[in-house]
Design an enzyme around this catalytic site. Structure first.
Site, short mmCIF file in Angstrom:
data_model
loop_
_atom_site.label_atom_id
_atom_site.label_comp_id
_atom_site.label_asym_id
_atom_site.label_seq_id
_atom_site.Cartn_x
_atom_site.Cartn_y
_atom_site.Cartn_z
N LYS A 53 12.67 -11.73 -48.55
CA LYS A 53 13.44 -10.53 -48.85
C LYS A 53 14.94 -10.84 -48.79
CE LYS A 53 9.81 -7.42 -47.25
NZ LYS A 53 9.23 -6.60 -46.18
N GLN A 97 10.84 -4.76 -40.27
CA GLN A 97 9.57 -5.38 -40.67
C GLN A 97 8.45 -4.97 -39.71
OE1 GLN A 97 9.10 -7.08 -43.48
NE2 GLN A 97 6.97 -7.56 -43.05
N ASP A 120 12.35 1.55 -47.56
CA ASP A 120 10.90 1.30 -47.49
C ASP A 120 10.11 2.59 -47.77
OD1 ASP A 120 9.79 -1.23 -47.00
OD2 ASP A 120 10.45 -1.24 -44.91
N1 GUN Z 1 4.92 -5.12 -43.40
C1 GUN Z 1 4.07 -5.33 -44.44
N2 GUN Z 1 4.56 -4.79 -45.58
C2 GUN Z 1 5.74 -4.24 -45.25
C3 GUN Z 1 6.72 -3.53 -46.01
O1 GUN Z 1 6.59 -3.29 -47.23
N3 GUN Z 1 7.82 -3.12 -45.31
C4 GUN Z 1 7.97 -3.35 -43.99
N4 GUN Z 1 9.06 -2.89 -43.40
N5 GUN Z 1 7.08 -3.99 -43.25
C5 GUN Z 1 5.98 -4.43 -43.89
#
Ligand code: GUN
Length: 292
Positions: A53, A97, A120
């Site tokens: 990311k 995350q 998100d």
């Molecule tokens: N953990 C697994 N997928 C995601 C996501 O799309 N965003 C976040 N913040 N954590 C995750």
């Protein structure tokens, strides 16, 4: 005939190009889109997602503010960090995350994120807006899946969509999005309590596997010609691979390929789309500050 492969990598690259153009237009007006990424602990899959990311962010001409905290970080410290980013005008998106370590209340941390920076789409405010069909940041993986289905040219109106998995991040939002008037699908949600899973999956025009169980869906569980979206990213031991493991989806690709009409691969299907939609939400958040 073998299924056509839905190329998430190519579609994600198109979206990222568009994001890059928008970021550069904003930079020309003195606003560099900024994404804050917070990782707590060292879960290997999370480290790998977060690194991708951050890299994608920089490639798109955006600023990434990363904070990698030890697994022992107390919850109040994490919430205070989120609040600092809420107030920072250089930060347009905040991502914590998931999953978080067991001693931290995930709901409390998510709720601390400003809905205006919740790229998100996880906060209760944005989830509520999504369900009501109001403008909001859509969660990245479900949003990416809608784009993939659209790119594959698969009709959704009147289609039967079967979602296998009910997570807050993927399964539940997907079910809500597909029943919207614009998509007009009929949705079945299956989960660990579902009796005779195959009976449901075989009735799917669009089958979305997001249960987090390696190769749960086999070819005999798929309706011939169905569109199959594989959200799973599971590490399975493979001593012949350099890393000692390889990634497989929730769909058994080999047996699904001759039956499905179209299918996303793992890797190279849904994964790249999640990152592309995250960048897209972040640049949109920055654009709103210019418009506001
Ligand atoms: N953990 C697994 N997928 C995601 C996501 O799309 N965003 C976040 N913040 N954590 C995750």
């Amino acid at each position: 005939m073998a299924a056509s492969i839905i190329d998430g990598k190519a579609l994600a690259a198109d979206i990222r190009e568009d994001v890059k153009r928008r970021a550069s237009a904003l930079a020309a007006r003195g606003v560099v889109p900024g994404l804050a990424v917070i990782l707590v602990g060292e879960d290997p899959a999370s480290v790998s997602y977060v690194t991708s990311k951050e890299k994608a962010c920089e490639e798109a001409g955006m600023r990434s503010f990363e904070r990698r905290l030890p697994a022992s970080t107390p919850q109040p410290e994490l919430v205070a960090l989120v609040e600092t980013f809420n107030r920072d005008p250089a930060v347009h998106g905040i991502l914590v995350q998931l999953p978080l370590p067991d001693h931290i209340d995930e709901d409390a941390v998510i709720a601390a994120i400003s809905p205006d920076k919740d790229v998100d789409g996880f906060t209760p405010v944005n989830v509520g807006r999504m369900i009501l069909g109001q403008p909001c940041f859509l969660p990245c993986t479900p949003h990416g899946i809608l784009k993939l289905v659209e790119r594959a040219g698969v009709p959704t109106k009147g289609a039967h969509v079967v979602v296998v998995g009910r997570s807050n991040i993927v399964g539940k939002p997907l079910a809500n999005l597909f029943v919207r008037k614009e998509l007009n699908s009929t949705v079945t949600v299956c989960h660990t309590g579902t009796r005779d899973l195959a009976e449901h999956t075989r009735r799917a025009d669009i089958l979305i596997a997001c249960a987090g169980r390696p190769r749960l869906i086999t070819g005999d569980m798929i309706r011939p010609g169905a569109c199959v979206i594989d959200v799973g990213v599971n590490r399975v031991e493979d001593l012949s691979a350099a890393k000692g493991y390889r990634l497989v989806g929730d769909v058994d690709f080999q047996s699904a390929l001759p039956v499905a009409g179209s299918i996303t691969p793992v890797p190279g299907g849904v994964g790249p789309m999640t990152i592309a939609m995250l960048l897209s939400n972040t640049v949109e958040s920055a654009e709103r500050t210019v418009r506001a």
